[in-house]
Scaffold this motif. Structure first.
Motif, short mmCIF file in Angstrom:
data_model
loop_
_atom_site.label_atom_id
_atom_site.label_comp_id
_atom_site.label_asym_id
_atom_site.label_seq_id
_atom_site.Cartn_x
_atom_site.Cartn_y
_atom_site.Cartn_z
N LEU A 52 39.38 12.27 -3.42
CA LEU A 52 40.28 12.94 -2.49
C LEU A 52 40.80 14.25 -3.08
CD1 LEU A 52 42.21 9.84 -1.12
CD2 LEU A 52 40.43 11.19 0.03
N LEU A 53 40.60 14.42 -4.38
CA LEU A 53 40.90 15.68 -5.08
C LEU A 53 39.70 16.04 -5.93
CD1 LEU A 53 44.54 15.25 -6.52
CD2 LEU A 53 43.86 16.51 -4.48
N ARG A 54 39.49 17.35 -6.10
CA ARG A 54 38.49 17.82 -7.05
C ARG A 54 38.93 19.17 -7.59
NH1 ARG A 54 35.35 21.64 -4.25
NH2 ARG A 54 35.19 21.20 -2.03
N GLU A 64 38.10 11.92 5.28
CA GLU A 64 36.82 11.39 5.76
C GLU A 64 35.66 11.76 4.83
OE1 GLU A 64 37.66 15.20 8.11
OE2 GLU A 64 38.80 13.42 7.62
N ILE A 65 35.75 12.88 4.14
CA ILE A 65 34.71 13.29 3.19
C ILE A 65 34.89 12.54 1.88
CG2 ILE A 65 33.78 15.21 1.84
CD1 ILE A 65 34.67 17.06 4.16
N GLY A 66 36.09 12.54 1.35
CA GLY A 66 36.35 11.90 0.06
C GLY A 66 36.15 10.40 0.10
N LEU A 67 36.65 9.76 1.16
CA LEU A 67 36.52 8.32 1.25
C LEU A 67 35.07 7.89 1.47
CD1 LEU A 67 39.79 7.42 3.18
CD2 LEU A 67 39.29 7.13 0.73
N ARG A 68 34.31 8.68 2.24
CA ARG A 68 32.88 8.37 2.41
C ARG A 68 32.15 8.49 1.07
NH1 ARG A 68 31.96 11.52 7.99
NH2 ARG A 68 32.72 9.87 9.36
N SER A 69 32.53 9.49 0.30
CA SER A 69 31.93 9.67 -1.02
C SER A 69 32.28 8.49 -1.92
CB SER A 69 32.42 10.98 -1.63
OG SER A 69 31.92 11.14 -2.92
N ALA A 70 33.54 8.06 -1.89
CA ALA A 70 33.96 6.91 -2.71
C ALA A 70 33.22 5.66 -2.26
CB ALA A 70 35.47 6.71 -2.60
N LEU A 71 33.06 5.48 -0.96
CA LEU A 71 32.33 4.32 -0.44
C LEU A 71 30.87 4.37 -0.87
CD1 LEU A 71 32.31 1.77 1.27
CD2 LEU A 71 31.88 3.22 3.28
#
Length: 156
Positions: free
Chosen positions: A24-26, A41-48
């Motif tokens: 959620l941060l970079r 939606e981008i960060g959580l999809r990446s984490a998933l």
């Protein structure tokens, strides 16, 4: 930041680390030393996606472990069939008698037992396949109820 939030600097670092872990941060590419907030939606999809990749890797490890265990069990089974099991536990007299009858049926040379309780009936050991066998119980007075040594000898 810690002063504005009323928390310690360690708590801020822990929260930022957690947000980085969740993608959620970079680090910002536009501002050196800056942080970029990633849309949920981008960060959580990446984490998933990372978790799914970890799960797939772990499932592959489990599958490999299962294959290794299956080979070991098969090797052990083959070894026991070749040399016979070292020991087995039988619970109850019916199980003992069933096992002795099976051994008597499959014996090539002889089955010898030592059983408490005195002489056992030779009919316990007789089987249709035992037409060329001899059985000889020999009782000894060992212990309060005596013991029976019983041998079945096959001449196939």
């Amino acid at each position: 930041m810690a002063g504005l939030l009323g928390i310690t600097e360690e708590q801020v670092r822990a929260a930022l680390d957690a947000l980085f872990d969740l993608a959620l941060l970079r680090e910002s590419t536009d501002a050196p030393q800056g942080i970029h907030i990633v849309a949920p939606e981008i960060g959580l999809r990446s984490a998933l996606a990372r978790q799914q990749a970890d799960l797939a890797r772990r499932q592959q490890e489990v599958a490999q472990s299962q294959a290794v265990i299956a080979r070991l069990v098969d090797d052990l089974s083959r070894s026991e069939r070749a040399s016979g099991p070292v020991a087995s536990e039988l619970l109850g007299m019916d199980a003992v008698r069933d096992q002795l009858q099976l051994l008597a049926q499959e014996a090539r040379d002889e089955v010898m037992t030592l059983m408490p309780g005195g002489a056992q009936s030779p009919r316990l050991w007789s089987t249709p396949a035992a037409t060329t066998s001899t059985s000889s119980p020999a009782t000894c007075g060992c212990g309060p109820s005596g013991w029976t040594a019983f041998a079945i000898r096959r001449t196939r």
